[in-house]
Scaffold this motif. Structure first.
Motif, PDB file in Angstrom:
ATOM      1  N   ASP A  50       1.056  -1.239   0.121  1.00 26.22           N
ATOM      2  CA  ASP A  50      -0.103   0.115  -0.100  1.00 26.22           C
ATOM      3  C   ASP A  50       0.817   1.453   0.135  1.00 26.22           C
ATOM      4  N   THR A  51       0.595   2.102  -0.960  1.00 26.62           N
ATOM      5  CA  THR A  51       1.485   3.317  -1.149  1.00 26.62           C
ATOM      6  C   THR A  51       1.326   4.293  -0.067  1.00 26.62           C
ATOM      7  N   THR A  52       0.033   4.488   0.580  1.00 24.81           N
ATOM      8  CA  THR A  52      -0.023   5.296   1.745  1.00 24.81           C
ATOM      9  C   THR A  52       0.795   4.870   2.878  1.00 24.81           C
ATOM     10  N   GLN A  53       0.726   3.485   3.174  1.00 25.71           N
ATOM     11  CA  GLN A  53       1.419   3.237   4.179  1.00 25.71           C
ATOM     12  C   GLN A  53       2.874   3.230   4.081  1.00 25.71           C
ATOM     13  N   ARG A  54       3.404   2.845   2.664  1.00 19.73           N
ATOM     14  CA  ARG A  54       4.678   2.756   2.449  1.00 19.73           C
ATOM     15  C   ARG A  54       5.502   4.235   2.907  1.00 19.73           C
ATOM     16  N   PHE A  55       4.552   5.493   2.204  1.00 25.61           N
ATOM     17  CA  PHE A  55       5.277   6.631   2.284  1.00 25.61           C
ATOM     18  C   PHE A  55       5.085   7.247   3.900  1.00 25.61           C
ATOM     19  N   ALA A  56       4.038   6.682   4.630  1.00 23.66           N
ATOM     20  CA  ALA A  56       3.826   7.412   5.809  1.00 23.66           C
ATOM     21  C   ALA A  56       4.973   6.875   6.609  1.00 23.66           C
ATOM     22  N   ILE A  57       5.340   5.551   6.608  1.00 25.57           N
ATOM     23  CA  ILE A  57       6.298   4.902   7.225  1.00 25.57           C
ATOM     24  C   ILE A  57       7.751   5.519   7.132  1.00 25.57           C
ATOM     25  N   ASP A  58       7.939   5.641   5.669  1.00 25.24           N
ATOM     26  CA  ASP A  58       9.269   6.350   5.380  1.00 25.24           C
ATOM     27  C   ASP A  58       9.267   7.610   5.985  1.00 25.24           C
ATOM     28  N   GLU A  59       8.341   8.708   5.945  1.00 17.17           N
ATOM     29  CA  GLU A  59       8.188   9.887   6.381  1.00 17.17           C
ATOM     30  C   GLU A  59       8.355  10.082   7.890  1.00 17.17           C
ATOM     31  N   PHE A  60       7.888   9.005   8.650  1.00 15.89           N
ATOM     32  CA  PHE A  60       7.946   8.920   9.893  1.00 15.89           C
ATOM     33  C   PHE A  60       9.451   8.557  10.466  1.00 15.89           C
ATOM     34  N   VAL A  61      10.098   7.549   9.670  1.00 17.46           N
ATOM     35  CA  VAL A  61      11.458   7.398   9.975  1.00 17.46           C
ATOM     36  C   VAL A  61      12.389   8.737   9.961  1.00 17.46           C
ATOM     37  N   SER A  62      12.068   9.389   8.569  1.00 18.14           N
ATOM     38  CA  SER A  62      12.960  10.279   8.189  1.00 18.14           C
ATOM     39  C   SER A  62      12.656  11.692   9.353  1.00 18.14           C
ATOM     40  N   GLN A  63      11.492  11.841   9.688  1.00 21.44           N
ATOM     41  CA  GLN A  63      11.225  12.688  10.685  1.00 21.44           C
ATOM     42  C   GLN A  63      11.914  12.559  12.105  1.00 21.44           C
ATOM     43  N   LEU A  64      11.950  11.105  12.369  1.00 21.58           N
ATOM     44  CA  LEU A  64      12.543  10.761  13.745  1.00 21.58           C
ATOM     45  C   LEU A  64      14.126  10.930  13.618  1.00 21.58           C
ATOM     46  N   LYS A  65      14.654  10.896  12.401  1.00 23.16           N
ATOM     47  CA  LYS A  65      16.234  10.836  12.166  1.00 23.16           C
ATOM     48  C   LYS A  65      16.453  12.528  12.022  1.00 23.16           C
ATOM     49  N   ASP A  66      15.506  13.568  11.309  1.00 27.11           N
ATOM     50  CA  ASP A  66      15.787  14.597  11.497  1.00 27.11           C
ATOM     51  C   ASP A  66      15.907  15.343  12.688  1.00 27.11           C
ATOM     52  N   SER A  67      15.159  14.757  13.864  1.00 22.42           N
ATOM     53  CA  SER A  67      14.831  15.280  14.856  1.00 22.42           C
ATOM     54  C   SER A  67      15.706  14.868  15.879  1.00 22.42           C
ATOM     55  N   SER A  68      16.823  13.865  15.502  1.00 26.07           N
ATOM     56  CA  SER A  68      17.553  13.122  16.226  1.00 26.07           C
ATOM     57  C   SER A  68      17.108  12.436  17.389  1.00 26.07           C
ATOM     58  N   LEU A  69      15.949  11.861  16.924  1.00 27.15           N
ATOM     59  CA  LEU A  69      15.147  10.937  17.912  1.00 27.15           C
ATOM     60  C   LEU A  69      15.344   9.627  17.629  1.00 27.15           C
ATOM     61  N   TRP A  70      15.800   9.128  16.229  1.00 26.80           N
ATOM     62  CA  TRP A  70      15.780   7.785  15.936  1.00 26.80           C
ATOM     63  C   TRP A  70      16.582   6.827  16.744  1.00 26.80           C
ATOM     64  N   LEU A  71      17.759   7.347  17.237  1.00 26.16           N
ATOM     65  CA  LEU A  71      18.640   6.468  18.018  1.00 26.16           C
ATOM     66  C   LEU A  71      18.174   6.307  19.539  1.00 26.16           C
ATOM     67  N   LYS A  72      17.082   7.292  19.864  1.00 24.83           N
ATOM     68  CA  LYS A  72      16.717   6.973  21.459  1.00 24.83           C
ATOM     69  C   LYS A  72      15.895   5.708  21.614  1.00 24.83           C
ATOM     70  N   PHE A  73      15.344   5.036  20.731  1.00 24.91           N
ATOM     71  CA  PHE A  73      14.576   3.831  20.669  1.00 24.91           C
ATOM     72  C   PHE A  73      15.094   2.653  20.516  1.00 24.91           C
ATOM     73  N   LYS A  74      14.582   1.762  21.393  1.00 17.10           N
ATOM     74  CA  LYS A  74      14.886   0.257  21.189  1.00 17.10           C
ATOM     75  C   LYS A  74      14.141  -0.442  20.295  1.00 17.10           C
ATOM     76  N   ALA A  75      12.597   0.199  20.470  1.00 17.75           N
ATOM     77  CA  ALA A  75      11.317  -0.401  19.623  1.00 17.75           C
ATOM     78  C   ALA A  75      10.499   0.333  19.459  1.00 17.75           C
ATOM     79  N   ILE A  76       9.979   0.371  18.460  1.00 18.99           N
ATOM     80  CA  ILE A  76       8.837   1.127  18.071  1.00 18.99           C
ATOM     81  C   ILE A  76       7.860  -0.023  17.063  1.00 18.99           C
ATOM     82  N   TYR A  77       6.702  -0.026  17.328  1.00 23.89           N
ATOM     83  CA  TYR A  77       5.783  -0.711  16.800  1.00 23.89           C
ATOM     84  C   TYR A  77       4.594   0.073  16.366  1.00 23.89           C
ATOM     85  N   PRO A  78       4.680   0.413  14.946  1.00 22.27           N
ATOM     86  CA  PRO A  78       3.554   1.245  14.043  1.00 22.27           C
ATOM     87  C   PRO A  78       2.255   0.560  14.217  1.00 22.27           C
ATOM     88  N   MET A  79       1.956  -0.732  14.463  1.00 27.06           N
ATOM     89  CA  MET A  79       0.628  -1.495  14.280  1.00 27.06           C
ATOM     90  C   MET A  79       0.153  -1.266  12.941  1.00 27.06           C
TER      91      MET A  79
END
Length: 277
Positions: A50-79
């Motif tokens: 599903d294109t909507t889900q793919r783009f949403a996940i990609d943008e979610f990861v990118s925003q976490l990295k741009d905000s220097s939060l990606w490395l703060k997490f051990k586990a993230i469950y998008p459900m």
């Protein structure tokens, strides 16, 4: 004298081919979307088409990295995906292993495109992430994105209701809400139970955040330690009652500052909105 026709034929053929290429090329065509490598690894593990889900996940990861939060997490469950086989994956480490903190669902959880609901005390997701593997009692956080508005007293995430120091979290509870590394919040009765709810430990304090805003704090450094039990989503070990709030995302990681907690809430809200849920 050689005939000029072969030469003329070649020239005309080239002109025709060139004309066709111009006619069928789209000057407004966009280049293929380039996915973040971590987002793509998660997408491929689940098999999301599903294109909507793919783009949403990609943008979610990118925003976490741009905000220097990606490395703060051990586990993230998008459900995402609407089934046990798609909701189980850890975005940070999408391997089908307990050691990658992939979820194991117990009981009869209800799966939908909007998330996962845990209706009874027997329904929960085991993260396989034991609380003593967190960065420390003074550097950790858990978060639960609730999609359900209700005032049902019950636990939503954590370790145990029977083993000290409990380390359990309830978004709404009339009498025994939360015990988290020395933070004790009695009788939390939030008017709103929809959104991102988080507990975060830092060296100076243990705080509860509702949609990025501090709603309660210990006022001093964490004092309690570990239960040595895995963190569950949707319930806790020996829970007498559960919140029955649909989970649209859950996370486990390091402690966040006030500004980081607000940023994380905004990123998660953007993700949920992009998914249309």
């Amino acid at each position: 004298m050689k005939s000029p026709f072969p030469f003329i034929f070649i020239v005309l053929s080239c002109l025709i081919i060139s004309s066709c290429q111009k006619e069928f090329s789209d000057p407004n065509a966009r280049p293929p979307h380039v996915y973040d490598a971590d987002a793509l690894r998660f997408i491929d593990s689940i098999g999301i088409s599903d294109t909507t889900q793919r783009f949403a996940i990609d943008e979610f990861v990118s925003q976490l990295k741009d905000s220097s939060l990606w490395l703060k997490f051990k586990a993230i469950y998008p459900m995402v995906g609407g089934s046990a086989s798609t909701a189980k994956w850890n975005l940070k480490d999408p391997r089908d292993l307990d050691s990658a903190y992939r979820l194991t669902f117990n009981g009869s959880a209800v799966f939908a495109s909007t998330g996962v609901l845990f209706p009874t005390v027997s329904d929960y997701a085991d993260t396989h992430l034991i609380d003593n593997t967190l960065a420390g009692s003074n550097n950790n956080s858990i978060a639960y994105y609730s999609r359900t508005q209700n005032t049902i007293s019950g636990y939503d995430m954590g370790c145990s209701d029977s083993k000290s120091p409990w380390n359990e979290f309830s978004i709404y509870h009339g009498s025994d809400a939360t015990n988290w590394f020395g933070f004790f919040a009695l009788g939390i009765q939030s008017a709103n139970t929809v959104g991102l709810f988080m507990l975060s430990c830092t060296p100076g304090d243990v705080k509860r955040y509702d949609n990025g805003i501090v709603t309660d704090a210990k006022g001093s450094a964490p004092t309690a330690t570990f239960t040595n039990l895995p963190i569950l989503i949707g319930s806790v070990v020996n829970a007498p009652l559960v919140g029955q709030r649909e989970c649209g995302l859950a996370s486990i990681g390091n402690g966040l500052t006030d500004s980081e907690a607000l940023t994380f809430y905004n990123i998660v809200q953007n993700f949920e909105t992009a998914l249309g849920r």
